[in-house]
Design a protein around this motif. Structure first.
Motif, PDB file in Angstrom:
ATOM      1  N   TRP A  73       0.832  -1.204   0.000  1.00 42.35           N
ATOM      2  CA  TRP A  73       0.000   0.000   0.000  1.00 42.35           C
ATOM      3  C   TRP A  73       0.868   1.257   0.000  1.00 42.35           C
ATOM      4  O   TRP A  73       0.625   2.203  -0.729  1.00 42.35           O
ATOM      5  N   THR A  74       1.906   1.248   0.818  1.00 44.71           N
ATOM      6  CA  THR A  74       2.825   2.382   0.873  1.00 44.71           C
ATOM      7  C   THR A  74       3.494   2.599  -0.473  1.00 44.71           C
ATOM      8  O   THR A  74       3.633   3.732  -0.939  1.00 44.71           O
ATOM      9  N   SER A  75       3.875   1.511  -1.133  1.00 44.75           N
ATOM     10  CA  SER A  75       4.491   1.609  -2.457  1.00 44.75           C
ATOM     11  C   SER A  75       3.518   2.207  -3.466  1.00 44.75           C
ATOM     12  O   SER A  75       3.887   3.081  -4.255  1.00 44.75           O
ATOM     13  N   ALA A  76       2.267   1.751  -3.445  1.00 41.41           N
ATOM     14  CA  ALA A  76       1.265   2.270  -4.381  1.00 41.41           C
ATOM     15  C   ALA A  76       0.998   3.752  -4.119  1.00 41.41           C
ATOM     16  O   ALA A  76       0.866   4.540  -5.059  1.00 41.41           O
ATOM     17  N   GLN A  77       0.944   4.154  -2.851  1.00 37.83           N
ATOM     18  CA  GLN A  77       0.683   5.559  -2.517  1.00 37.83           C
ATOM     19  C   GLN A  77       1.842   6.464  -2.909  1.00 37.83           C
ATOM     20  O   GLN A  77       1.652   7.643  -3.190  1.00 37.83           O
ATOM     21  N   SER A  78       3.055   5.915  -2.951  1.00 36.52           N
ATOM     22  CA  SER A  78       4.215   6.734  -3.326  1.00 36.52           C
ATOM     23  C   SER A  78       4.191   7.101  -4.810  1.00 36.52           C
ATOM     24  O   SER A  78       4.946   7.970  -5.240  1.00 36.52           O
ATOM     25  N   GLN A  79       3.325   6.459  -5.578  1.00 35.65           N
ATOM     26  CA  GLN A  79       3.188   6.765  -6.999  1.00 35.65           C
ATOM     27  C   GLN A  79       2.396   8.047  -7.247  1.00 35.65           C
ATOM     28  O   GLN A  79       2.382   8.576  -8.344  1.00 35.65           O
ATOM     29  N   LEU A  80       1.698   8.548  -6.215  1.00 36.40           N
ATOM     30  CA  LEU A  80       0.860   9.736  -6.371  1.00 36.40           C
ATOM     31  C   LEU A  80       1.706  11.000  -6.433  1.00 36.40           C
ATOM     32  O   LEU A  80       2.744  11.098  -5.792  1.00 36.40           O
ATOM     33  N   VAL A  81       1.234  11.972  -7.224  1.00 35.82           N
ATOM     34  CA  VAL A  81       1.951  13.233  -7.434  1.00 35.82           C
ATOM     35  C   VAL A  81       1.084  14.371  -6.889  1.00 35.82           C
ATOM     36  O   VAL A  81      -0.110  14.432  -7.190  1.00 35.82           O
ATOM     37  N   PRO A  82       1.659  15.302  -6.098  1.00 32.04           N
ATOM     38  CA  PRO A  82       0.850  16.398  -5.561  1.00 32.04           C
ATOM     39  C   PRO A  82       0.597  17.500  -6.596  1.00 32.04           C
ATOM     40  O   PRO A  82       1.450  17.796  -7.426  1.00 32.04           O
ATOM     41  N   CYS A  83      -0.574  18.108  -6.498  1.00 35.96           N
ATOM     42  CA  CYS A  83      -0.910  19.276  -7.313  1.00 35.96           C
ATOM     43  C   CYS A  83      -0.123  20.461  -6.766  1.00 35.96           C
ATOM     44  O   CYS A  83      -0.083  20.675  -5.555  1.00 35.96           O
ATOM     45  N   ASN A  84       0.488  21.238  -7.638  1.00 34.96           N
ATOM     46  CA  ASN A  84       1.289  22.367  -7.173  1.00 34.96           C
ATOM     47  C   ASN A  84       0.432  23.549  -6.720  1.00 34.96           C
ATOM     48  O   ASN A  84       0.960  24.510  -6.181  1.00 34.96           O
ATOM     49  N   VAL A  85      -0.896  23.489  -6.911  1.00 37.67           N
ATOM     50  CA  VAL A  85      -1.782  24.559  -6.472  1.00 37.67           C
ATOM     51  C   VAL A  85      -2.439  24.216  -5.134  1.00 37.67           C
ATOM     52  O   VAL A  85      -2.331  24.958  -4.174  1.00 37.67           O
ATOM     53  N   CYS A  86      -3.109  23.048  -5.066  1.00 34.79           N
ATOM     54  CA  CYS A  86      -3.881  22.720  -3.868  1.00 34.79           C
ATOM     55  C   CYS A  86      -3.203  21.681  -2.971  1.00 34.79           C
ATOM     56  O   CYS A  86      -3.582  21.511  -1.829  1.00 34.79           O
ATOM     57  N   GLY A  87      -2.218  20.952  -3.500  1.00 37.09           N
ATOM     58  CA  GLY A  87      -1.500  19.972  -2.697  1.00 37.09           C
ATOM     59  C   GLY A  87      -2.116  18.583  -2.671  1.00 37.09           C
ATOM     60  O   GLY A  87      -1.520  17.661  -2.129  1.00 37.09           O
ATOM     61  N   ARG A  88      -3.300  18.400  -3.227  1.00 34.80           N
ATOM     62  CA  ARG A  88      -3.903  17.063  -3.273  1.00 34.80           C
ATOM     63  C   ARG A  88      -3.054  16.166  -4.156  1.00 34.80           C
ATOM     64  O   ARG A  88      -2.360  16.638  -5.055  1.00 34.80           O
ATOM     65  N   THR A  89      -3.098  14.866  -3.893  1.00 35.30           N
ATOM     66  CA  THR A  89      -2.278  13.932  -4.664  1.00 35.30           C
ATOM     67  C   THR A  89      -3.137  13.121  -5.636  1.00 35.30           C
ATOM     68  O   THR A  89      -4.273  12.770  -5.332  1.00 35.30           O
ATOM     69  N   PHE A  90      -2.547  12.852  -6.797  1.00 36.40           N
ATOM     70  CA  PHE A  90      -3.232  12.149  -7.868  1.00 36.40           C
ATOM     71  C   PHE A  90      -2.247  11.248  -8.592  1.00 36.40           C
ATOM     72  O   PHE A  90      -1.037  11.475  -8.535  1.00 36.40           O
ATOM     73  N   LEU A  91      -2.784  10.274  -9.323  1.00 39.45           N
ATOM     74  CA  LEU A  91      -1.953   9.578 -10.293  1.00 39.45           C
ATOM     75  C   LEU A  91      -1.624  10.595 -11.379  1.00 39.45           C
ATOM     76  O   LEU A  91      -2.429  11.492 -11.660  1.00 39.45           O
ATOM     77  N   HIS A  98      -7.029  17.171 -13.405  1.00 40.06           N
ATOM     78  CA  HIS A  98      -7.322  18.012 -12.242  1.00 40.06           C
ATOM     79  C   HIS A  98      -6.808  19.440 -12.431  1.00 40.06           C
ATOM     80  O   HIS A  98      -7.503  20.402 -12.083  1.00 40.06           O
ATOM     81  N   GLN A  99      -5.622  19.577 -12.980  1.00 44.88           N
ATOM     82  CA  GLN A  99      -5.011  20.903 -13.107  1.00 44.88           C
ATOM     83  C   GLN A  99      -5.777  21.821 -14.047  1.00 44.88           C
ATOM     84  O   GLN A  99      -5.655  23.036 -13.948  1.00 44.88           O
ATOM     85  N   ARG A 100      -6.593  21.258 -14.911  1.00 40.71           N
ATOM     86  CA  ARG A 100      -7.414  22.089 -15.804  1.00 40.71           C
ATOM     87  C   ARG A 100      -8.414  22.927 -15.016  1.00 40.71           C
ATOM     88  O   ARG A 100      -8.761  24.033 -15.421  1.00 40.71           O
ATOM     89  N   SER A 101      -8.899  22.397 -13.908  1.00 35.75           N
ATOM     90  CA  SER A 101      -9.925  23.107 -13.156  1.00 35.75           C
ATOM     91  C   SER A 101      -9.442  23.629 -11.802  1.00 35.75           C
ATOM     92  O   SER A 101     -10.172  24.364 -11.138  1.00 35.75           O
TER      93      SER A 101
END
Length: 108
Positions: A73-91, A98-101
């Motif tokens: 699970w930790t390995s899978a979560q490390s694949q997520l990248v944070p948004c440079n605006v809001c900080g939420r993480t996404f594939l 997400h960055q479009r909106s």
């Protein structure tokens, strides 16, 4: 009480699979990961995820599935990248959408 069959978390996608089907799923998931990663812009490409090595064996000689699943699970979560605006993480492929909106909050 009904007992659920044991499942193993995929270290690539984070989904749960049965102990028999995980060996079928992982190579296919890794191939899909490579295909999707190659389509991303260079700045969003990630290094290939490595399968975590958990050598924890219980007193009865079985693998500690909880420790194995936690590492996966930790390995899978490390694949997520944070948004440079809001900080939420996404594939990475979802981050592009997400960055479009995602707009910075207006300062008051």
């Amino acid at each position: 009480m009904i007992r659920r069959p044991p499942t193993i978390v995929c270290y690539i996608c984070g989904r749960e699979y049965g102990t028999k089907s995980i060996s079928i799923h992982e190579p296919q998931c890794l191939k899909k990961w490579h295909n999707e990663n190659n389509l991303l812009p260079k700045e969003l490409r990630r290094p290939e995820p490595k399968k975590p090595e958990v050598r924890t064996i219980t007193a009865k000689g079985f693998y500690d599935l909880d420790a194995l699943n936690e590492a996966a699970w930790t390995s899978a979560q490390s694949q997520l990248v944070p948004c440079n605006v809001c900080g939420r993480t996404f594939l990475p492929d979802r981050l592009i959408v997400h960055q479009r909106s995602c707009k910075p909050k207006a300062s008051k």
